[in-house]
Design a protein around this motif. Structure first.
Motif, PDB file in Angstrom:
ATOM      1  N   MET A 132       0.818  -1.191   0.000  1.00  6.93           N
ATOM      2  CA  MET A 132       0.000   0.000   0.000  1.00  6.93           C
ATOM      3  C   MET A 132       0.868   1.263   0.000  1.00  6.93           C
ATOM      4  SD  MET A 132      -3.091   1.014  -0.073  1.00  6.93           S
ATOM      5  CE  MET A 132      -4.561   0.874   0.861  1.00  6.93           C
ATOM      6  N   ALA A 133       1.904   1.288   0.844  1.00  6.31           N
ATOM      7  CA  ALA A 133       2.794   2.455   0.889  1.00  6.31           C
ATOM      8  C   ALA A 133       3.505   2.635  -0.436  1.00  6.31           C
ATOM      9  CB  ALA A 133       3.814   2.300   2.022  1.00  6.31           C
ATOM     10  N   GLU A 134       3.882   1.518  -1.066  1.00  3.07           N
ATOM     11  CA  GLU A 134       4.549   1.597  -2.367  1.00  3.07           C
ATOM     12  C   GLU A 134       3.623   2.219  -3.406  1.00  3.07           C
ATOM     13  OE1 GLU A 134       6.056  -1.525  -5.697  1.00  3.07           O
ATOM     14  OE2 GLU A 134       6.635  -1.946  -3.632  1.00  3.07           O
ATOM     15  N   ARG A 135       2.354   1.867  -3.371  1.00  2.00           N
ATOM     16  CA  ARG A 135       1.383   2.417  -4.314  1.00  2.00           C
ATOM     17  C   ARG A 135       1.235   3.923  -4.121  1.00  2.00           C
ATOM     18  NH1 ARG A 135      -3.919  -0.823  -4.805  1.00  2.00           N
ATOM     19  NH2 ARG A 135      -2.509  -2.140  -5.965  1.00  2.00           N
ATOM     20  N   ARG A 136       1.220   4.398  -2.856  1.00  2.00           N
ATOM     21  CA  ARG A 136       1.128   5.826  -2.581  1.00  2.00           C
ATOM     22  C   ARG A 136       2.353   6.556  -3.112  1.00  2.00           C
ATOM     23  NH1 ARG A 136      -1.462   4.766   2.717  1.00  2.00           N
ATOM     24  NH2 ARG A 136       0.642   4.387   3.415  1.00  2.00           N
ATOM     25  N   GLU A 137       3.549   5.968  -2.940  1.00  3.63           N
ATOM     26  CA  GLU A 137       4.772   6.594  -3.438  1.00  3.63           C
ATOM     27  C   GLU A 137       4.733   6.732  -4.948  1.00  3.63           C
ATOM     28  OE1 GLU A 137       8.315   4.700  -2.017  1.00  3.63           O
ATOM     29  OE2 GLU A 137       7.623   4.770   0.056  1.00  3.63           O
ATOM     30  N   GLN A 138       4.191   5.730  -5.623  1.00  2.00           N
ATOM     31  CA  GLN A 138       4.113   5.798  -7.077  1.00  2.00           C
ATOM     32  C   GLN A 138       3.104   6.845  -7.526  1.00  2.00           C
ATOM     33  OE1 GLN A 138       3.171   1.775  -8.142  1.00  2.00           O
ATOM     34  NE2 GLN A 138       5.317   1.152  -8.191  1.00  2.00           N
ATOM     35  N   ALA A 139       2.052   7.061  -6.755  1.00  2.00           N
ATOM     36  CA  ALA A 139       1.026   8.031  -7.126  1.00  2.00           C
ATOM     37  C   ALA A 139       1.473   9.467  -6.844  1.00  2.00           C
ATOM     38  CB  ALA A 139      -0.272   7.738  -6.382  1.00  2.00           C
ATOM     39  N   ALA A 140       2.350   9.660  -5.875  1.00  2.00           N
ATOM     40  CA  ALA A 140       2.770  11.002  -5.480  1.00  2.00           C
ATOM     41  C   ALA A 140       3.340  11.814  -6.642  1.00  2.00           C
ATOM     42  CB  ALA A 140       3.760  10.936  -4.327  1.00  2.00           C
ATOM     43  N   PRO A 141       4.266  11.268  -7.436  1.00  2.00           N
ATOM     44  CA  PRO A 141       4.778  12.071  -8.551  1.00  2.00           C
ATOM     45  C   PRO A 141       3.671  12.486  -9.522  1.00  2.00           C
ATOM     46  CG  PRO A 141       6.200  10.189  -8.179  1.00  2.00           C
ATOM     47  CD  PRO A 141       4.975  10.000  -7.316  1.00  2.00           C
ATOM     48  N   ASP A 142       2.721  11.599  -9.766  1.00  2.00           N
ATOM     49  CA  ASP A 142       1.626  11.950 -10.656  1.00  2.00           C
ATOM     50  C   ASP A 142       0.796  13.087 -10.070  1.00  2.00           C
ATOM     51  OD1 ASP A 142       1.009   8.523 -11.687  1.00  2.00           O
ATOM     52  OD2 ASP A 142       2.436  10.001 -12.432  1.00  2.00           O
ATOM     53  N   ALA A 143       0.611  13.078  -8.762  1.00  2.00           N
ATOM     54  CA  ALA A 143      -0.177  14.133  -8.122  1.00  2.00           C
ATOM     55  C   ALA A 143       0.520  15.486  -8.269  1.00  2.00           C
ATOM     56  CB  ALA A 143      -0.404  13.799  -6.649  1.00  2.00           C
ATOM     57  N   VAL A 144       1.830  15.509  -8.125  1.00  2.00           N
ATOM     58  CA  VAL A 144       2.575  16.764  -8.265  1.00  2.00           C
ATOM     59  C   VAL A 144       2.475  17.261  -9.703  1.00  2.00           C
ATOM     60  CG1 VAL A 144       4.874  17.808  -8.192  1.00  2.00           C
ATOM     61  CG2 VAL A 144       4.125  16.312  -6.337  1.00  2.00           C
ATOM     62  N   LEU A 145       2.704  16.368 -10.656  1.00  2.00           N
ATOM     63  CA  LEU A 145       2.635  16.785 -12.061  1.00  2.00           C
ATOM     64  C   LEU A 145       1.220  17.211 -12.444  1.00  2.00           C
ATOM     65  CD1 LEU A 145       5.035  14.183 -13.723  1.00  2.00           C
ATOM     66  CD2 LEU A 145       5.496  16.580 -13.153  1.00  2.00           C
ATOM     67  N   THR A 146       0.229  16.579 -11.849  1.00  2.00           N
ATOM     68  CA  THR A 146      -1.159  16.992 -12.093  1.00  2.00           C
ATOM     69  C   THR A 146      -1.388  18.404 -11.576  1.00  2.00           C
ATOM     70  OG1 THR A 146      -1.982  14.735 -12.030  1.00  2.00           O
ATOM     71  CG2 THR A 146      -3.585  16.488 -11.565  1.00  2.00           C
ATOM     72  N   ARG A 147      -0.876  18.701 -10.390  1.00  2.00           N
ATOM     73  CA  ARG A 147      -1.027  20.051  -9.826  1.00  2.00           C
ATOM     74  C   ARG A 147      -0.284  21.083 -10.674  1.00  2.00           C
ATOM     75  NH1 ARG A 147       0.464  19.567  -3.725  1.00  2.00           N
ATOM     76  NH2 ARG A 147      -0.060  21.778  -3.739  1.00  2.00           N
ATOM     77  N   ILE A 148       0.872  20.719 -11.191  1.00  2.00           N
ATOM     78  CA  ILE A 148       1.582  21.630 -12.091  1.00  2.00           C
ATOM     79  C   ILE A 148       0.728  21.874 -13.328  1.00  2.00           C
ATOM     80  CG2 ILE A 148       3.593  21.903 -13.589  1.00  2.00           C
ATOM     81  CD1 ILE A 148       5.187  20.276 -11.447  1.00  2.00           C
ATOM     82  N   GLY A 149       0.162  20.808 -13.872  1.00  2.00           N
ATOM     83  CA  GLY A 149      -0.700  20.934 -15.042  1.00  2.00           C
ATOM     84  C   GLY A 149      -1.898  21.833 -14.797  1.00  2.00           C
ATOM     85  N   GLN A 150      -2.454  21.761 -13.614  1.00  6.72           N
ATOM     86  CA  GLN A 150      -3.580  22.633 -13.268  1.00  6.72           C
ATOM     87  C   GLN A 150      -3.145  24.093 -13.257  1.00  6.72           C
ATOM     88  OE1 GLN A 150      -4.600  20.786  -9.549  1.00  6.72           O
ATOM     89  NE2 GLN A 150      -6.061  19.368 -10.503  1.00  6.72           N
ATOM     90  N   GLY A 151      -1.952  24.351 -12.748  1.00  8.31           N
ATOM     91  CA  GLY A 151      -1.422  25.722 -12.763  1.00  8.31           C
ATOM     92  C   GLY A 151      -1.175  26.209 -14.175  1.00  8.31           C
ATOM     93  N   VAL A 152      -0.677  25.322 -15.025  1.00 10.24           N
ATOM     94  CA  VAL A 152      -0.445  25.681 -16.428  1.00 10.24           C
ATOM     95  C   VAL A 152      -1.771  26.049 -17.095  1.00 10.24           C
ATOM     96  CG1 VAL A 152       0.283  24.780 -18.687  1.00 10.24           C
ATOM     97  CG2 VAL A 152       1.676  24.327 -16.650  1.00 10.24           C
ATOM     98  N   MET A 153      -2.816  25.282 -16.805  1.00  9.75           N
ATOM     99  CA  MET A 153      -4.127  25.587 -17.390  1.00  9.75           C
ATOM    100  C   MET A 153      -4.627  26.947 -16.922  1.00  9.75           C
ATOM    101  SD  MET A 153      -6.117  21.899 -17.713  1.00  9.75           S
ATOM    102  CE  MET A 153      -6.449  21.790 -15.996  1.00  9.75           C
ATOM    103  N   LEU A 154      -4.433  27.255 -15.657  1.00 12.37           N
ATOM    104  CA  LEU A 154      -4.823  28.579 -15.153  1.00 12.37           C
ATOM    105  C   LEU A 154      -4.066  29.678 -15.897  1.00 12.37           C
ATOM    106  CD1 LEU A 154      -4.898  28.073 -11.279  1.00 12.37           C
ATOM    107  CD2 LEU A 154      -6.799  28.870 -12.704  1.00 12.37           C
ATOM    108  N   HIS A 155      -2.773  29.484 -16.050  1.00  9.59           N
ATOM    109  CA  HIS A 155      -1.949  30.484 -16.732  1.00  9.59           C
ATOM    110  C   HIS A 155      -2.397  30.663 -18.179  1.00  9.59           C
ATOM    111  CE1 HIS A 155       2.022  31.811 -18.594  1.00  9.59           C
ATOM    112  NE2 HIS A 155       1.551  32.838 -17.949  1.00  9.59           N
TER     113      HIS A 155
END
Length: 171
Positions: A1-24
């Protein structure tokens, strides 16, 4: 379970960056900058190099001051160079960073041109052109190559220090 969360974390950061790009891109530059700076505070100076590179690359575009824009573009390049060598194979993150090099150097060239430093601008433009050889013929690759050509023309036409790069030149 912890391994799955670690793998999802980078995607969450890149998703948040993408959301900022869309705002810009939608015209909310101030809110994009605010969100990017908040995310930068979370990631920190020593966070994942791919995250720092991507975030700094887009954060630069939200700056009002050309000197601040240059500082963020330099952070992006520094982070790209910190991606570990062992990731240079088929790793998606490594591939993403390598595909950013032409744009990273193009942005630095545009920054230096705005700041009246044509020699530094030309140096990064040469590096952008060299790195662009690795890009495919897709829309992204063609748009980066076209932006390189436009900046080359602008620097050739305006041999004076401090020549302005047209709006939208910074990719």
């Amino acid at each position: 379970m912890a391994e799955r969360r670690e793998q999802a974390a980078p995607d969450a950061v890149l998703t948040r960056i993408g959301q900022g790009v869309m705002l810009h891109h939608a015209g909310d530059r101030e809110e994009a900058r605010h969100r990017f700076l908040g995310l930068w505070a979370e990631i920190g100076e020593h966070g994942d190099p791919l995250h720092r590179c991507t975030l700094a690359h887009y954060l630069a575009d939200t700056q009002d001051d050309p000197g601040d824009e240059l500082a963020w573009d330099l952070r992006a390049l520094t982070a790209a160079e910190e991606v570990p060598d062992h990731l240079a194979g088929a790793d998606e993150g490594s591939l993403a960073v390598r595909s950013l090099y032409p744009s990273l150097h193009l942005n630095l060239a545009a920054d230096y041109a705005r700041l009246g430093r044509p020699d530094a601008a030309r140096s990064h433009l040469r590096r952008a052109r060299g790195a662009a050889r690795a890009l495919t013929g897709d829309r992204y690759g063609e748009s980066v190559r076209a932006a390189i050509r436009r900046l080359e023309i602008r620097l050739d036409e305006d041999g004076t220090p401090g020549g302005r790069v047209p709006p939208g030149q910074h990719s």
